[in-house]
Write a protein that holds these residues in place. Structure first.
Motif, mmCIF file in Angstrom:
data_model
loop_
_atom_site.group_PDB
_atom_site.id
_atom_site.type_symbol
_atom_site.label_atom_id
_atom_site.label_comp_id
_atom_site.label_asym_id
_atom_site.label_seq_id
_atom_site.Cartn_x
_atom_site.Cartn_y
_atom_site.Cartn_z
ATOM 1 N N PRO A 1 26.156 32.813 1.368
ATOM 2 C CA PRO A 1 25.219 32.877 0.254
ATOM 3 C C PRO A 1 23.787 32.935 0.767
ATOM 4 O O PRO A 1 23.487 32.398 1.839
ATOM 5 N N ALA A 2 22.920 33.583 0.018
ATOM 6 C CA ALA A 2 21.522 33.696 0.435
ATOM 7 C C ALA A 2 20.614 33.702 -0.793
ATOM 8 O O ALA A 2 21.048 34.033 -1.896
ATOM 9 N N VAL A 3 19.388 33.298 -0.549
ATOM 10 C CA VAL A 3 18.345 33.445 -1.569
ATOM 11 C C VAL A 3 17.283 34.357 -0.988
ATOM 12 O O VAL A 3 16.828 34.143 0.138
ATOM 13 N N GLU A 4 16.946 35.395 -1.720
ATOM 14 C CA GLU A 4 15.865 36.251 -1.279
ATOM 15 C C GLU A 4 14.608 35.869 -2.048
ATOM 16 O O GLU A 4 14.657 35.638 -3.266
ATOM 17 N N ILE A 5 13.508 35.763 -1.316
ATOM 18 C CA ILE A 5 12.219 35.531 -1.947
ATOM 19 C C ILE A 5 11.503 36.875 -1.923
ATOM 20 O O ILE A 5 11.093 37.343 -0.858
ATOM 21 N N ILE A 6 11.437 37.493 -3.082
ATOM 22 C CA ILE A 6 10.768 38.791 -3.145
ATOM 23 C C ILE A 6 9.325 38.567 -3.576
ATOM 24 O O ILE A 6 8.987 37.545 -4.167
ATOM 25 N N ASP A 7 8.494 39.539 -3.225
ATOM 26 C CA ASP A 7 7.073 39.395 -3.517
ATOM 27 C C ASP A 7 6.456 40.786 -3.527
ATOM 28 O O ASP A 7 6.070 41.306 -2.490
ATOM 29 N N SER A 8 6.392 41.369 -4.687
ATOM 30 C CA SER A 8 5.766 42.685 -4.753
ATOM 31 C C SER A 8 4.290 42.545 -4.425
ATOM 32 O O SER A 8 3.626 41.617 -4.872
ATOM 33 N N ARG A 9 3.799 43.464 -3.636
ATOM 34 C CA ARG A 9 2.361 43.459 -3.340
ATOM 35 C C ARG A 9 1.597 44.244 -4.395
ATOM 36 O O ARG A 9 0.404 44.485 -4.274
ATOM 37 N N PHE A 10 2.285 44.661 -5.446
ATOM 38 C CA PHE A 10 1.603 45.425 -6.500
ATOM 39 C C PHE A 10 1.228 44.508 -7.653
ATOM 40 O O PHE A 10 1.999 43.628 -8.043
ATOM 41 N N SER A 11 0.045 44.733 -8.181
ATOM 42 C CA SER A 11 -0.511 43.879 -9.232
ATOM 43 C C SER A 11 0.479 43.746 -10.384
ATOM 44 O O SER A 11 1.015 44.744 -10.865
ATOM 45 N N GLY A 12 0.712 42.504 -10.778
ATOM 46 C CA GLY A 12 1.538 42.232 -11.948
ATOM 47 C C GLY A 12 2.997 42.581 -11.771
ATOM 48 O O GLY A 12 3.730 42.675 -12.753
ATOM 49 N N PHE A 13 3.480 42.745 -10.497
ATOM 50 C CA PHE A 13 4.865 43.140 -10.231
ATOM 51 C C PHE A 13 5.190 44.452 -10.950
ATOM 52 O O PHE A 13 6.317 44.730 -11.307
#
Lengths: 265, 266
Positions: free
Chosen positions: B141-153
């Motif tokens: 099992p894994a958790v991904e921490i995503i983080d769009s670098r674009f304003s407001g996702f």
């Protein structure tokens, strides 16, 4: 609400059930109905079915998960009675002609091997008293026009219970993780939605304990051998002629059901 | 999917620098298609691979890949209709039960995934789920921490691909299991934030079966002229919708048969 009105509305719901003609929401006509009144109306509705030859063989818990609560605008669980005329088995075809405006829900059913008398029942007691669990579908149906129900309407209408379908694969809740078991629902071979046991009050066993305690307050026990439907783990699925649904509980197995004919609405 | 590249070499480098700056210094930028409205998915991957080249040159090690936008819930949430892939490096990995800094992230979100560790190299095109399972050492099992670098996702597919599929951090943990000992289609998953259930689902939410997402990833890699090497760690995509996290939040992802993965954000 006086006994006369309770009897009148209970009879009206029974007639709607028999004739498959939905009636106006009770709450529109009687804005002061309490939930207690509604359960008394349900008792009358169910008593009419029993008088016509059916038996009470279990209970259902309704409005337990967020998708269903959102759909109903109802934010507390409720319960209804399972009657002998509601039972189907895995692989059966359900005749929609016997229903008004059916929708399917994928659930876990508990079959008890010991009586449970609330109040004071915990989830651990539920596991102890459970013979086995089964994947199942409840086909909910409303005797109220266009599902325009508030909590009092659905409670009076036997928690909108229509019919139910039990799968054949038995699971032992001491081996199966009923809280984390995934629920995959397919309609006509395509993925419709996914869920998990925890969607129901954190665990289906919590929902069953809630009902044991709620019924216990009313002096009604769970009896060994009864079937308890623990509440929907999926979104509500509308069904029409020719549809086939399969729900699969991870680590347990599947329940498959087909539908034919036309419902009243 | 067309991997047609329309951007000039100079533009690819310029955009990779822009994304690298946003990723490294954690700031939001407008989506790339605002400036390059005709940008294709192929252009997006050209920028992503240029970005990877720069990270590897700086000493990062690639540890695997991730599939993204693989569930209906995610596609609806993000307004796209094709899955995507992104590369994973050692610098993105965080240990289970650790404190994860948010000061170097823009607007992080977490999602639950089934991850695969490969024992054999897979080469597309034509890779299918059975090939993936046969090449799998174990799943976890894994958790991904995503983080769009674009304003407001807010983004479109070419932009998100250029931003490495919003990859930021990941946490593997729980129990390693043989894929053949599990029904990978029906695993239930619950995500709790600060002790409360915030989202849940079952693994079929990922393209019907998580191995399908890995097969899709291998076939996209083939279009980019690459394979999936033995030893790769591969995340198959979010089963649940992505949940925003901020400092002070604690996350526990509970998986049927695979244990749990936890972390907190500071």
């Amino acid at each position: 609400m006086n006994d006369e009105k309770i009897q009148q509305y209970g009879d009206e719901l029974y007639e709607a059930f028999v004739s498959r003609r939905a009636i106006r929401p009770l709450l529109e006509r009687e804005p002061d109905i309490t939930i207690e009144d509604a359960y008394k109306i349900q008792e009358r509705f169910v008593a009419r079915r029993v008088a016509a030859g059916e038996k009470i063989i279990g209970k259902k818990i309704g409005a337990t998960s967020k998708p269903v609560q959102d759909f109903l605008g109802v934010y507390q669980p409720d319960f209804g009675m399972l009657l002998s005329g509601m039972v189907y088995t895995e692989g059966d075809t359900i005749d929609l002609g016997k229903l008004i405006q059916p929708k399917a829900e994928a659930e876990l059913a508990f079959v008890l091997k010991a009586d449970l008398q609330g109040p004071g029942i915990t989830a651990m007691d539920v596991i102890r008293a459970t013979d086995y669990v089964l994947p199942c579908f409840e086909i909910v149906d409303s005797r109220i026009t266009d599902w325009k129900i508030k909590i009092q309407d659905t409670v009076a209408d036997n928690a909108s219970c229509g019919v139910y379908v039990l799968g054949k694969t038995k699971g032992d809740p001491r081996k199966l993780d009923i809280t984390l078991a995934g629920m995959v629902l397919e309609k006509n071979g395509e993925l419709f939605s996914t869920g998990v046991g925890a969607a129901v009050q954190g665990s289906p066993a919590n929902a069953v304990a809630w009902l044991a305690n709620t019924l216990g307050e009313l002096g009604i026990p769970f009896k060994a051998g009864e079937v308890i439907l623990s509440g929907s783990q999926s979104a509500l699925v509308p069904v029409v002629d020719g549809d086939e649904l399969v729900c699969t509980v991870g680590g347990l197995g599947s329940c498959r059901v087909k539908f034919s004919g036309r419902s009243a609405a | 999917m067309s991997m047609n590249i329309t951007l000039s070499r100079e533009d690819v480098v310029r955009l990779a620098e822009r994304v690298e700056g946003a990723q490294t210094r954690a700031y939001a930028i407008p989506k790339l298609t605002d400036e390059y409205p005709d940008m294709t998915i192929g252009d997006g991957y050209a920028v992503q691979l240029e970005l990877r080249k720069r990270f590897l040159a700086a000493g990062h090690r690639q540890v695997g890949w991730k599939a993204g936008l693989t569930s209906k819930a995610k596609m609806i949430q993000m307004g796209v209709n094709v899955p995507s892939i992104g590369f994973l490096t050692d610098r993105m990995s965080r240990p289970e039960s650790s404190a994860i800094s948010t000061s170097d992230l823009v607007h992080p979100r977490v999602e639950c995934e089934v991850a695969f560790v490969m024992k054999k190299t897979l080469q597309g095109p034509g890779c299918n789920a059975a090939d993936v399972l046969a090449a799998t050492d174990y799943v976890l099992p894994a958790v991904e921490i995503i983080d769009s670098r674009f304003s407001g996702f807010k983004f479109d597919l070419p932009s998100v691909v250029a931003d490495n599929g919003s990859s930021a951090r990941f946490v593997g943990g729980g129990r390693a299991r043989y894929a053949e000992d599990l029904d990978l289609r029906t695993l239930g998953v619950v995500m709790e934030k600060n002790g409360e259930i915030v989202t849940m689902g079952a693994s079929a939410a990922v393209l019907g079966h998580p191995a399908e997402a890995i097969a899709m990833l291998v076939n996209i890699l083939a279009e980019l002229g690459e394979n999936l090497p033995a030893g790769s760690f591969v995340m198959s995509g979010g089963i649940t919708e992505a949940v925003a996290v901020k400092p002070g939040d604690s996350i526990v992802a509970r998986f049927q048969e695979l244990g749990s993965v936890s972390m907190r954000f500071v």
